[in-house]
Write an enzyme that holds these catalytic residues in place. Sequence first.
Site, PDB file in Angstrom:
ATOM      1  N   LEU A 188       0.874  -1.174   0.000  1.00  0.00           N
ATOM      2  CA  LEU A 188       0.000   0.000   0.000  1.00  0.00           C
ATOM      3  C   LEU A 188       0.907   1.218   0.000  1.00  0.00           C
ATOM      4  O   LEU A 188       1.929   1.232   0.695  1.00  0.00           O
ATOM      5  CB  LEU A 188      -0.899   0.021   1.242  1.00  0.00           C
ATOM      6  CG  LEU A 188      -1.990  -1.051   1.342  1.00  0.00           C
ATOM      7  CD1 LEU A 188      -2.741  -0.931   2.659  1.00  0.00           C
ATOM      8  CD2 LEU A 188      -2.972  -0.963   0.172  1.00  0.00           C
ATOM      9  N   ASP A 189       0.520   2.245  -0.745  1.00  0.00           N
ATOM     10  CA  ASP A 189       1.328   3.471  -0.791  1.00  0.00           C
ATOM     11  C   ASP A 189       1.467   4.077   0.599  1.00  0.00           C
ATOM     12  O   ASP A 189       0.605   3.881   1.459  1.00  0.00           O
ATOM     13  CB  ASP A 189       0.651   4.551  -1.653  1.00  0.00           C
ATOM     14  CG  ASP A 189       0.424   4.111  -3.073  1.00  0.00           C
ATOM     15  OD1 ASP A 189       1.151   3.224  -3.543  1.00  0.00           O
ATOM     16  OD2 ASP A 189      -0.498   4.664  -3.695  1.00  0.00           O
ATOM     17  N   PHE A 190       2.479   4.904   0.731  1.00  0.00           N
ATOM     18  CA  PHE A 190       2.708   5.676   1.957  1.00  0.00           C
ATOM     19  C   PHE A 190       1.410   6.361   2.410  1.00  0.00           C
ATOM     20  O   PHE A 190       1.061   6.349   3.589  1.00  0.00           O
ATOM     21  CB  PHE A 190       3.794   6.720   1.636  1.00  0.00           C
ATOM     22  CG  PHE A 190       4.307   7.488   2.809  1.00  0.00           C
ATOM     23  CD1 PHE A 190       5.113   6.870   3.760  1.00  0.00           C
ATOM     24  CD2 PHE A 190       4.031   8.846   2.954  1.00  0.00           C
ATOM     25  CE1 PHE A 190       5.619   7.582   4.835  1.00  0.00           C
ATOM     26  CE2 PHE A 190       4.535   9.568   4.023  1.00  0.00           C
ATOM     27  CZ  PHE A 190       5.326   8.932   4.968  1.00  0.00           C
TER      28      PHE A 190
END
Length: 234
Positions: A101-103
């Site tokens: 999952l992205d930051f």
Amino acid sequence: MRLNKYIAQSGIASRRKADELTLQGKVKINGAVMKEPGYNVAESDVIEVNGHIIKPDSKKIYIMLNKPKGFITSVDDERERPTVMDLISDIDERIFPVGRLDFNTSGMLIMTNDGDLAYKLSHPKNHIYKTYRAKVSGQISAERLARLRKGVDIGGFVTSKAIVDVIKQSERSAVVEIKIYEGKNRQVRKMFAAVGNKVLDLERIEIGELRLGHLKQGHYRKLTQKEIQYLKEC
Ligand code: URA
């Protein structure tokens, strides 16, 4: 892993007993006696106790984490930013996150030491849908919806069919649920960008039939036997 823990996980002795055996010279590493219970066992080490080679029980662990924004989905980060590992405190096994999952994305992350299951969940050939709830800028017209459902070009890659539902449309933004089974880098953000909407907020709420439910951000729980079974069989 410390030697005493390694021995304990092989099921032959408690950690305390393992310490005793070590101090008594009954433990060998790569053929040589080792009397340091705190010795850090390397991946390639061969451990013998009382003349028998032992292996730690390869106990499989499955965790669901609700990742908050502001954490890197990685075991470590060269830029020393907080990683999802910082959120896990009482798990002895060496687990790792499944997929990414992205930051700035929150939501469901499975963490495990089961490489086979991680591979299965991540590989697009298995068509395991991941559901995201996205808050996006502007309006989602019927035409945009149709394009997202059919597949859009996100820069040299045309996405497969997606399941897309508008949950709420306000004047300036919309809440949309989108199910995809591919995992290209920043795929959901790029898909919305391709039709002219900017993602303002992104949360993963489901993997297959597993639901995030009421798990709070930054919290995690072990998967139930039923959930593990489901993931293995889906
Ligand atoms: N798609 C994205 O754009 N970001 C994520 O974190 C996951 C899917």
